[in-house]
Design a protein around this motif. Sequence first.
Motif, PDB file in Angstrom:
ATOM      1  N   VAL A 106      -8.810   6.869  40.074  1.00  0.00           N
ATOM      2  CA  VAL A 106      -9.120   6.598  38.663  1.00  0.00           C
ATOM      3  C   VAL A 106      -9.374   5.108  38.477  1.00  0.00           C
ATOM      4  O   VAL A 106     -10.329   4.702  37.803  1.00  0.00           O
ATOM      5  N   ASP A 107      -8.521   4.283  39.075  1.00  0.00           N
ATOM      6  CA  ASP A 107      -8.693   2.828  38.982  1.00  0.00           C
ATOM      7  C   ASP A 107     -10.058   2.388  39.491  1.00  0.00           C
ATOM      8  O   ASP A 107     -10.672   1.463  38.951  1.00  0.00           O
ATOM      9  N   GLU A 108     -10.545   3.037  40.529  1.00  0.00           N
ATOM     10  CA  GLU A 108     -11.825   2.659  41.137  1.00  0.00           C
ATOM     11  C   GLU A 108     -13.023   3.273  40.410  1.00  0.00           C
ATOM     12  O   GLU A 108     -14.177   3.003  40.769  1.00  0.00           O
ATOM     13  N   GLY A 109     -12.747   4.087  39.390  1.00  0.00           N
ATOM     14  CA  GLY A 109     -13.825   4.710  38.635  1.00  0.00           C
ATOM     15  C   GLY A 109     -14.509   5.858  39.359  1.00  0.00           C
ATOM     16  O   GLY A 109     -15.575   6.318  38.947  1.00  0.00           O
ATOM     17  N   LYS A 110     -13.892   6.358  40.426  1.00  0.00           N
ATOM     18  CA  LYS A 110     -14.486   7.448  41.193  1.00  0.00           C
ATOM     19  C   LYS A 110     -14.256   8.805  40.530  1.00  0.00           C
ATOM     20  O   LYS A 110     -15.015   9.749  40.759  1.00  0.00           O
ATOM     21  N   ILE A 111     -13.191   8.897  39.755  1.00  0.00           N
ATOM     22  CA  ILE A 111     -12.917  10.089  38.960  1.00  0.00           C
ATOM     23  C   ILE A 111     -12.319   9.650  37.629  1.00  0.00           C
ATOM     24  O   ILE A 111     -11.875   8.501  37.483  1.00  0.00           O
ATOM     25  N   SER A 112     -12.295  10.573  36.677  1.00  0.00           N
ATOM     26  CA  SER A 112     -11.621  10.354  35.400  1.00  0.00           C
ATOM     27  C   SER A 112     -10.574  11.453  35.225  1.00  0.00           C
ATOM     28  O   SER A 112     -10.775  12.588  35.683  1.00  0.00           O
ATOM     29  N   LEU A 113      -9.485  11.127  34.578  1.00  0.00           N
ATOM     30  CA  LEU A 113      -8.446  12.130  34.337  1.00  0.00           C
ATOM     31  C   LEU A 113      -8.969  13.305  33.519  1.00  0.00           C
ATOM     32  O   LEU A 113      -8.450  14.418  33.632  1.00  0.00           O
ATOM     33  N   ASP A 114      -9.990  13.065  32.721  1.00  0.00           N
ATOM     34  CA  ASP A 114     -10.518  14.128  31.871  1.00  0.00           C
ATOM     35  C   ASP A 114     -11.749  14.802  32.463  1.00  0.00           C
ATOM     36  O   ASP A 114     -12.400  15.613  31.789  1.00  0.00           O
ATOM     37  N   ASP A 115     -12.042  14.497  33.731  1.00  0.00           N
ATOM     38  CA  ASP A 115     -13.067  15.267  34.448  1.00  0.00           C
ATOM     39  C   ASP A 115     -12.597  16.704  34.640  1.00  0.00           C
ATOM     40  O   ASP A 115     -11.410  16.953  34.886  1.00  0.00           O
ATOM     41  N   LYS A 116     -13.522  17.629  34.562  1.00  0.00           N
ATOM     42  CA  LYS A 116     -13.206  19.031  34.869  1.00  0.00           C
ATOM     43  C   LYS A 116     -13.184  19.209  36.388  1.00  0.00           C
ATOM     44  O   LYS A 116     -14.073  18.713  37.093  1.00  0.00           O
ATOM     45  N   VAL A 117     -12.180  19.910  36.890  1.00  0.00           N
ATOM     46  CA  VAL A 117     -12.086  20.094  38.342  1.00  0.00           C
ATOM     47  C   VAL A 117     -13.272  20.884  38.873  1.00  0.00           C
ATOM     48  O   VAL A 117     -13.660  20.733  40.041  1.00  0.00           O
ATOM     49  N   SER A 118     -13.888  21.696  38.020  1.00  0.00           N
ATOM     50  CA  SER A 118     -15.053  22.478  38.446  1.00  0.00           C
ATOM     51  C   SER A 118     -16.247  21.592  38.799  1.00  0.00           C
ATOM     52  O   SER A 118     -17.163  22.032  39.508  1.00  0.00           O
ATOM     53  N   GLU A 150      -7.855  23.266  51.322  1.00  0.00           N
ATOM     54  CA  GLU A 150      -9.044  23.879  50.730  1.00  0.00           C
ATOM     55  C   GLU A 150      -8.853  25.378  50.531  1.00  0.00           C
ATOM     56  O   GLU A 150      -9.166  25.909  49.451  1.00  0.00           O
ATOM     57  N   ASP A 151      -8.334  26.061  51.554  1.00  0.00           N
ATOM     58  CA  ASP A 151      -8.109  27.513  51.439  1.00  0.00           C
ATOM     59  C   ASP A 151      -7.141  27.828  50.310  1.00  0.00           C
ATOM     60  O   ASP A 151      -7.369  28.750  49.515  1.00  0.00           O
ATOM     61  N   GLU A 152      -6.066  27.078  50.238  1.00  0.00           N
ATOM     62  CA  GLU A 152      -5.057  27.348  49.210  1.00  0.00           C
ATOM     63  C   GLU A 152      -5.616  27.112  47.811  1.00  0.00           C
ATOM     64  O   GLU A 152      -5.448  27.941  46.910  1.00  0.00           O
ATOM     65  N   VAL A 153      -6.277  25.995  47.618  1.00  0.00           N
ATOM     66  CA  VAL A 153      -6.794  25.638  46.296  1.00  0.00           C
ATOM     67  C   VAL A 153      -7.893  26.615  45.855  1.00  0.00           C
ATOM     68  O   VAL A 153      -7.981  26.969  44.678  1.00  0.00           O
ATOM     69  N   ASN A 154      -8.691  27.084  46.788  1.00  0.00           N
ATOM     70  CA  ASN A 154      -9.691  28.113  46.448  1.00  0.00           C
ATOM     71  C   ASN A 154      -9.015  29.398  45.986  1.00  0.00           C
ATOM     72  O   ASN A 154      -9.509  30.104  45.098  1.00  0.00           O
ATOM     73  N   ARG A 170      -6.998  18.204  46.313  1.00  0.00           N
ATOM     74  CA  ARG A 170      -8.227  18.736  46.916  1.00  0.00           C
ATOM     75  C   ARG A 170      -9.461  18.060  46.321  1.00  0.00           C
ATOM     76  O   ARG A 170     -10.431  17.799  47.041  1.00  0.00           O
ATOM     77  N   VAL A 171      -9.427  17.744  45.043  1.00  0.00           N
ATOM     78  CA  VAL A 171     -10.525  17.001  44.425  1.00  0.00           C
ATOM     79  C   VAL A 171     -10.737  15.676  45.150  1.00  0.00           C
ATOM     80  O   VAL A 171     -11.874  15.272  45.429  1.00  0.00           O
ATOM     81  N   LEU A 172      -9.650  14.997  45.498  1.00  0.00           N
ATOM     82  CA  LEU A 172      -9.755  13.720  46.208  1.00  0.00           C
ATOM     83  C   LEU A 172     -10.417  13.898  47.565  1.00  0.00           C
ATOM     84  O   LEU A 172     -11.203  13.046  47.998  1.00  0.00           O
ATOM     85  N   GLU A 173     -10.079  14.997  48.237  1.00  0.00           N
ATOM     86  CA  GLU A 173     -10.708  15.265  49.536  1.00  0.00           C
ATOM     87  C   GLU A 173     -12.222  15.420  49.388  1.00  0.00           C
ATOM     88  O   GLU A 173     -12.996  14.915  50.210  1.00  0.00           O
ATOM     89  N   VAL A 174     -12.640  16.121  48.342  1.00  0.00           N
ATOM     90  CA  VAL A 174     -14.069  16.350  48.120  1.00  0.00           C
ATOM     91  C   VAL A 174     -14.772  15.043  47.778  1.00  0.00           C
ATOM     92  O   VAL A 174     -15.854  14.730  48.302  1.00  0.00           O
ATOM     93  N   VAL A 175     -14.170  14.243  46.901  1.00  0.00           N
ATOM     94  CA  VAL A 175     -14.770  12.977  46.469  1.00  0.00           C
ATOM     95  C   VAL A 175     -14.898  11.997  47.631  1.00  0.00           C
ATOM     96  O   VAL A 175     -15.916  11.316  47.789  1.00  0.00           O
ATOM     97  N   SER A 176     -13.858  11.921  48.448  1.00  0.00           N
ATOM     98  CA  SER A 176     -13.802  10.915  49.519  1.00  0.00           C
ATOM     99  C   SER A 176     -14.333  11.392  50.859  1.00  0.00           C
ATOM    100  O   SER A 176     -14.607  10.587  51.745  1.00  0.00           O
ATOM    101  N   LYS A 177     -14.411  12.731  51.015  1.00  0.00           N
ATOM    102  CA  LYS A 177     -14.761  13.342  52.309  1.00  0.00           C
ATOM    103  C   LYS A 177     -13.739  12.956  53.391  1.00  0.00           C
ATOM    104  O   LYS A 177     -14.082  12.809  54.567  1.00  0.00           O
ATOM    105  N   LYS A 178     -12.497  12.798  52.963  1.00  0.00           N
ATOM    106  CA  LYS A 178     -11.395  12.515  53.883  1.00  0.00           C
ATOM    107  C   LYS A 178     -10.245  13.473  53.592  1.00  0.00           C
ATOM    108  O   LYS A 178     -10.087  13.939  52.461  1.00  0.00           O
ATOM    109  N   LYS A 179      -9.417  13.751  54.597  1.00  0.00           N
ATOM    110  CA  LYS A 179      -8.265  14.615  54.420  1.00  0.00           C
ATOM    111  C   LYS A 179      -7.205  13.915  53.561  1.00  0.00           C
ATOM    112  O   LYS A 179      -7.062  12.684  53.601  1.00  0.00           O
ATOM    113  N   PHE A 180      -6.463  14.731  52.834  1.00  0.00           N
ATOM    114  CA  PHE A 180      -5.422  14.205  51.955  1.00  0.00           C
ATOM    115  C   PHE A 180      -4.445  13.308  52.711  1.00  0.00           C
ATOM    116  O   PHE A 180      -4.078  12.223  52.234  1.00  0.00           O
TER     117      PHE A 180
END
Length: 337
Positions: free
Chosen positions: A80-92, A138-142, A169-179
């Motif tokens: 959030v600090d880096e502006g890569k996501i917002s708390l009010d972004d929809k996870v979808s 990823e499997d669990e969150v899906n 899991r959102v962080l993994e998708v945004v960063s393309k790195k494992k949690f």
Amino acid sequence: MLLLSLLQLCLLAKSQYNFSAVDKLLLANQKTLGKDLVTIVLKDGQIVYQKEMGNFMMKSQAPIASCSKWLTAALVMTFVDEGKISLDDKVSTYLPIYETYGKAYITIRNCLSHQTGITDNQHTIAKVIERRKFESLEDEVNSFAKKEIAANPGTTFFYGGIGLNIAARVLEVVSKKKFEVLMKQRIFTPLNMKHSTFAGDADAVNPSGGAISTSEDYINFLSMILNKGMFANKRILSEAAINTMQTVQTANIPKKYFPKTAEGFEYGLGEWIQETDGKGNSTVISCPGLFGTWPWVDKCRGYAGIIFIKSLLSEQNKDVYLEIKKSIDEQIPIVCN
């Protein structure tokens, strides 16, 4: 000479307080707390009290269960600090499967405050068995996307592991790195938490309850929270991020489930609002875990504390923890207006 000066400073800090009553309380309740435990109090950058009991030391590792949530929420806030996501972004936006299954309106804020509305299983054993089916986060969150919705997002509070794991899991998708990699890079390494990990077992990583840590490591994290995002002259989180995490998110909404240890508390983002000033502003924040470990920050007294338990799988005696904290508080004056 430098080492001698540091030792003298530490001894001077400790001499300002008389924690003999805390010693007595810990000894009287040692069996109740599981025999093996460490208690630490940090004030003004110094450890002013430490007590190692049983076969447990400050460097001893143990699972910390839900104390993990505070770490994960902090990790989310770095994005959030880096502006890569917002708390009010929809996870979808990041996980399209949530729109597919009619959950398009769940936000990251809902996830960090247990307000997703997704049906959760509050029984610990059932949760453990269910998690073992998954090979990855990823499997669990899906699988969460396919669960029933019990309430509209943001309308009810149901404490559990679903929301924090979705956010992770959102962080993994945004960063393309494992949690686990993200946690090490952004939280554990900058905070010198050398003996902390989320990779402690063969199951899928569990951001809401799967961390292993030490009391020595976790007090570094609490020091950062206490100092409004700063640790060892490095900024880990912005002051705005710390304030947002400590803002009540659950006022005036039904609480469908919460652990006995948190009865009467409100919730921020990844942490309990244990006490407020009567105007809704947090003064004590905490994140107790099922295994017995209880970390907290007292903003009005300017200190951080942790009771770190080796293993006590039960609903702990909340009154014991609060009595120990009260005894500590009696030695540290309030600095808030």
